[in-house]
Motif scaffolding. Sequence first.
Motif, short mmCIF file in Angstrom:
data_model
loop_
_atom_site.label_atom_id
_atom_site.label_comp_id
_atom_site.label_asym_id
_atom_site.label_seq_id
_atom_site.Cartn_x
_atom_site.Cartn_y
_atom_site.Cartn_z
N LYS A 1 -10.95 2.36 -11.44
CA LYS A 1 -10.17 2.47 -10.18
C LYS A 1 -9.76 3.92 -9.88
O LYS A 1 -8.62 4.19 -9.50
N ALA B 1 -7.13 6.73 2.23
CA ALA B 1 -6.11 6.10 1.38
C ALA B 1 -6.72 5.18 0.34
O ALA B 1 -6.14 4.98 -0.73
N ASP B 2 -7.90 4.60 0.65
CA ASP B 2 -8.45 3.56 -0.24
C ASP B 2 -8.70 4.07 -1.66
O ASP B 2 -8.28 3.43 -2.63
N LEU C 1 -6.20 -6.46 -5.04
CA LEU C 1 -5.33 -5.89 -6.07
C LEU C 1 -5.95 -5.98 -7.45
O LEU C 1 -5.88 -5.06 -8.24
N ASP D 1 0.81 -1.24 0.00
CA ASP D 1 0.00 0.00 0.00
C ASP D 1 0.84 1.29 0.00
O ASP D 1 0.29 2.38 0.14
N TYR D 2 2.16 1.18 -0.08
CA TYR D 2 3.06 2.35 -0.01
C TYR D 2 2.73 3.18 1.23
O TYR D 2 2.76 4.42 1.18
N SER E 1 -8.89 6.36 -11.57
CA SER E 1 -7.57 6.69 -12.13
C SER E 1 -7.53 8.03 -12.86
O SER E 1 -6.46 8.58 -13.09
N GLU F 1 -7.43 6.61 -3.15
CA GLU F 1 -6.15 6.94 -3.81
C GLU F 1 -5.49 5.66 -4.33
O GLU F 1 -4.78 5.68 -5.33
N LEU F 2 -5.72 4.54 -3.61
CA LEU F 2 -5.12 3.26 -4.05
C LEU F 2 -6.00 2.57 -5.11
O LEU F 2 -5.70 1.45 -5.53
#
Length: 329
Positions: A267, A239-240, A153, A91-92, A269, A242-243
């Motif tokens: 997603k 965060a979700d 993922l 997840d960085y 994007s 953004e991921l």
Amino acid sequence: MARATSVAPKVPGWQAACVSLESKFNKPMAPKSIIQDRNPDLTLLSSRSMPADILGTAPGDPIAILGTQRRLAEIVELIHTASLLHDDVVDYAETRRGMPSANVFSGNKLSVLAGDYMLGRASVFLARLRQPEVIELIAEVISELVKGELYQLTNTNIDYCSEEYLSKSLDYYLEKTYLKTASLISKSCRASAVLGGATEEVADAAYTYGKHMGLAFQLIDDVLDYTGSSEELGKPATADLELGLATAPTFYAWEEFPELGPMIARKFSQEGDAAKARELVYKSRGIERTRELAQSFCNTARESIQIFPDTEARAGLEEVLNMVLTRKK
Ligand code: FPP
Ligand code: MG
């Protein structure tokens, strides 16, 4: 769970079986000269002994936790920590439990290796419990954690954004949530009961409790991602999206705002997607409905343990459900 099930019905011969496991669970099975060969760490680790509290036999005796059950808790904690070390790499993430996460201060390589080492030690301790069902349950958890992460993922089931797909996406999300979060909690609750010699009915109730508590825990985690601050949570908030991840609040919001469908499918994007999606989730009943679903899972968990005797330990399990629902971090 160990305490709550210690006074619940047991299988015939449970005491002799528990006493036998209790005397062995800290001992290697292979010759020490092989297990410890040229590995100084293991000399240190295996010299550590565990207190073994055999529980009282008659109902009403002081409730204790078996050494095997405490060891199981340690194994579960090792697996959980290993999964977070790996998760923060995937997840960085930059923070965990209010501190820089391990991937930030030690780098990805050490984080992955530290997690792998924990899994290795957990596997050895698991084998030494010498209880085949418990070994099966916990080994299954390790692969389910990975499967849950892979589901997340790839998100393969939400490649489409038609309305018909909406309910399937929620199901897929709940399946992923079981694998990622509820599997470890539910299977370890059952394993604890099994180690104590519980009957099938009791072990099953322990599993049902853990499963629904785990699902509720993750639902609230996904709500907190929208409502909590990074300071409060001690880990990244919002965060979700953004991921690229859609969670329950987003799926419920999609029912009210169909324009979320294409964003979920890509997603989030495109520029502005995450901000727009967040705004729509706040406008919708998504967060409220996610909390309601978590509440209903907690109700099922609470009902399942009513077959246990009314003890302080059972009340503790009920209190955990309240904490899951009201936690702010
Ligand atoms: C946290 O989720 C992560 C998990 C519950 C499981 C992660 C599993 C793996 C990385 C697979 C590898 C498993 C092992 C056993 C090494 P989250 O990202 O939603 O929560 P967070 O906000 O706390 O990071
Ligand atoms: Mg994470």
